[in-house]
Structures are given as structure tokens and as C-alpha cells.
Design a protein around this motif. Structure first.
Motif, PDB file in Angstrom:
ATOM      1  N   HIS A 149      26.129 -19.784   8.521  1.00  0.00           N
ATOM      2  CA  HIS A 149      24.767 -19.408   8.912  1.00  0.00           C
ATOM      3  C   HIS A 149      23.781 -19.695   7.786  1.00  0.00           C
ATOM      4  N   LEU A 150      24.164 -19.392   6.549  1.00  0.00           N
ATOM      5  CA  LEU A 150      23.258 -19.608   5.426  1.00  0.00           C
ATOM      6  C   LEU A 150      23.021 -21.095   5.175  1.00  0.00           C
ATOM      7  N   ARG A 151      24.037 -21.931   5.407  1.00  0.00           N
ATOM      8  CA  ARG A 151      23.879 -23.370   5.172  1.00  0.00           C
ATOM      9  C   ARG A 151      22.794 -23.973   6.052  1.00  0.00           C
ATOM     10  N   SER A 152      22.621 -23.394   7.221  1.00  0.00           N
ATOM     11  CA  SER A 152      21.598 -23.924   8.137  1.00  0.00           C
ATOM     12  C   SER A 152      20.259 -23.213   8.003  1.00  0.00           C
ATOM     13  N   ALA A 153      20.174 -22.259   7.062  1.00  0.00           N
ATOM     14  CA  ALA A 153      18.915 -21.535   6.885  1.00  0.00           C
ATOM     15  C   ALA A 153      17.845 -22.456   6.315  1.00  0.00           C
ATOM     16  N   GLU A 154      16.613 -22.143   6.614  1.00  0.00           N
ATOM     17  CA  GLU A 154      15.506 -23.016   6.220  1.00  0.00           C
ATOM     18  C   GLU A 154      15.350 -23.091   4.700  1.00  0.00           C
ATOM     19  N   PHE A 155      15.506 -21.969   4.010  1.00  0.00           N
ATOM     20  CA  PHE A 155      15.304 -21.997   2.553  1.00  0.00           C
ATOM     21  C   PHE A 155      16.385 -22.817   1.852  1.00  0.00           C
ATOM     22  N   VAL A 156      17.596 -22.855   2.434  1.00  0.00           N
ATOM     23  CA  VAL A 156      18.648 -23.697   1.865  1.00  0.00           C
ATOM     24  C   VAL A 156      18.336 -25.170   2.110  1.00  0.00           C
ATOM     25  N   GLN A 157      17.852 -25.489   3.287  1.00  0.00           N
ATOM     26  CA  GLN A 157      17.486 -26.874   3.599  1.00  0.00           C
ATOM     27  C   GLN A 157      16.349 -27.356   2.704  1.00  0.00           C
ATOM     28  N   VAL A 158      15.387 -26.493   2.422  1.00  0.00           N
ATOM     29  CA  VAL A 158      14.292 -26.857   1.533  1.00  0.00           C
ATOM     30  C   VAL A 158      14.816 -27.153   0.133  1.00  0.00           C
ATOM     31  N   SER A 159      15.736 -26.319  -0.355  1.00  0.00           N
ATOM     32  CA  SER A 159      16.307 -26.542  -1.684  1.00  0.00           C
ATOM     33  C   SER A 159      17.052 -27.870  -1.751  1.00  0.00           C
ATOM     34  N   ARG A 160      17.750 -28.222  -0.680  1.00  0.00           N
ATOM     35  CA  ARG A 160      18.444 -29.506  -0.657  1.00  0.00           C
ATOM     36  C   ARG A 160      17.457 -30.667  -0.707  1.00  0.00           C
TER      37      ARG A 160
END
Length: 265
Positions: A149-160
Motif C-alpha cells: 500500500h505504501l509503495r503506491s502512495a502518492e508521497f512515495v511516487q513523488v520521492s521516486r
């Protein structure tokens, strides 16, 4: 909520402090005091060797608590590592770890624990390893789902997209979110570990008979219940259930506290 959680914590502290303060002489054989029923001098009575049952019970609770905390901590670490690997190391690793989780969940904990303890020769090492290797699957499945669930979170995607490394994302984003789940999981594993340690010790595959473990106390008391010495099993059994219930309540309150949807309760 806080009142009952505080009461549970105080009960645990009282058991630990009481075991530390009681004199070890109460565990010595005193045949002149054997088979005494509960009284002001011996609230839990004495056993067939004149040993104070209150002292034996508190010492046993502390021993069970140590084994439960250590085995629970190791089990939580295994769950965290496998959950992270399943969610981050690709589909093959995910399938293998998921298969292992389903395999362990399909077999009753107690059966697997007894087999592992038997292979390792029993004792504290066998119990701790057995409990640690049988109580991780449910928490591991939860950690895996949380990481996915966290991998698909928006803040994780932004960091990537900003070029952050996997290590940076894992330590700054994923681990802080997993810490509460691991803490709650640990608090809920400990009572199961304590009960299963007592059960394995009761059947003779756990801790040494020379140690004042609750499982040993209950196992020895079975031979004397028919003679009317009911206090040998009643008080240790009730104290074991109270200890398990305290950890269960603490775990439930922590779960409510870290769940933002139910924190107001």
C-alpha cells in the motif's frame, strides 16, 4: 481506554517487582510447612515440599514473561524482514514467501512448536526458537500488505520522481509507517508466546523442571488435585491468564491508538 491500559501496565510491573522483592528462601524445601492451604503468611499456600506458592508463581510469571518477550521480538523481526522482502523483491520472492506464510498458517502453532522444541532438545532454547518460528506468519502478511500500500502512495511516487534512492524511501517513508504496526504486532504476539510456552512446558517439552515456570507448576499440581490441594493449580493458572489478558489489553489499546480511523475511541 487509558484507565484499563494503565491498570494492565501496573499489573505487569507489580508481578515483576513482586518476584524481585520476595525472598529466594521461600523456594527452599521446608517439609514442616508442606501442603499448607492459603493463609495470611502464605496467600497462595505451600506445595508438597513446603515451598511458598506465591513466590513460585511470581517467579514463574517473570520467567514466562522473559521468554515471551524474547521470542515475540524475534518473531516480529522475522515478520518484518519477510514482509518487506515479499513486497519489494519481485513476484518470485513474493510467491515463495506467501507460500511459506500459507504453509505455516495451515498447521496449528502448538503442533509445530512442539516438533521444533523436540528437535532442539527442549529447554529454553527450544521453546524460544519454536515460538519465534511459529508466530510470524500473520504479522508478516500484514507487513507485506502495508508495504504494498505504501509503495503506491502518492508521497512515495513523488520521492521516486525526485530521484530518491530505495534506501532513502525505505528509511524515511516506509519504516516510520511500519513501526506502529510492528509494535502492535509484538504486543499481540507476546500473550500467544506466553501461553504456548506454558503449554509446551506443561507437556514436558519446554523449560527445565528445575525452573519455577508456570507450565511446570501446573504440570506438577495435576498429581495432587485429587488429594484436595486445589490451590496448587488455581492461583498459578489465574495469574497466567491475568498476565496474558494484560498484554492482550495493551495490544488492543495500542492498535486503537495507531489506527487514525479509531483513535478517537
Amino acid at each position: 481506554m487509558w484507565l484499563s491500559a494503565s491498570a494492565a501496565g501496573l499489573a505487569l510491573i507489580a508481578a515483576w517487582a513482586g518476584a524481585a522483592l520476595l525472598s529466594p528462601d521461600n523456594l527452599a524445601t521446608q517439609l514442616a510447612l508442606r501442603n499448607l492451604p492459603p493463609s495470611l503468611q502464605h496467600p497462595f499456600g505451600t506445595d508438597w515440599l513446603g515451598r511458598d506458592m506465591l513466590t513460585r508463581t511470581l517467579k514463574g510469571l517473570v520467567l514466562s514473561l522473559k521468554v515471551g518477550i524474547l521470542a515475540g521480538a524475534v518473531s516480529a523481526m522475522i515478520a518484518a524482514v519477510l514482509g518487506l522482502l515479499a513486497a519489494t523483491m519481485g513476484s518470485l520472492a513474493d510467491r515463495i514467501i506467501t507460500w511459506c506464510i500459507d504453509l505455516f498458517l495451515s498447521v496449528p502453532h502448538l503442533v509445530t512448536l512442539i516438533l521444533i522444541a523436540f528437535v532442539l532438545g527442549g529447554g529454553a532454547k527450544g521453546v524460544i526458537v519454536g515460538v519465534a518460528l511459529t508466530h510470524w506468519p500473520s504479522l508478516s502478511r500484514l507487513i507485506r500488505a502495508e508495504v504494498l500500500h505504501l509503495r503506491s502512495a502518492e508521497f512515495v511516487q513523488v520521492s521516486r520522481r525526485l530521484g530518491k534512492s530505495r534506501f532513502w524511501i525505505g528509511t524515511r517513508h516506509i519504516l516510520p509507517h511500519l513501526a506502529p504496526q510492528l509494535l502492535v504486532g509484538l504486543m499481540l504476539i507476546i500473550p500467544h508466546a506466553i501461553l504456548h510456552e506454558a503449554a509446551v512446558t506443561f507437556v514436558g517439552m519446554g523449560l527445565s523442571p528445575h525452573e519455577p515456570a508456570i507450565g511446570i507448576i501446573l504440570s506438577e499440581s495435576m498429581r495432587y488435585l485429587s488429594t484436595g490441594m486445589w490451590w496448587l493449580a488455581l492461583f498459578p493458572g489465574l495469574c497466567l491468564l491475568l498476565l496474558v489478558r494484560c498484554f492482550g489489553r495493551l495490544g488492543e489499546h495500542l492498535r486503537l491508538l495507531v489506527d487514525p480511523r479509531r483513535a478517537h475511541e
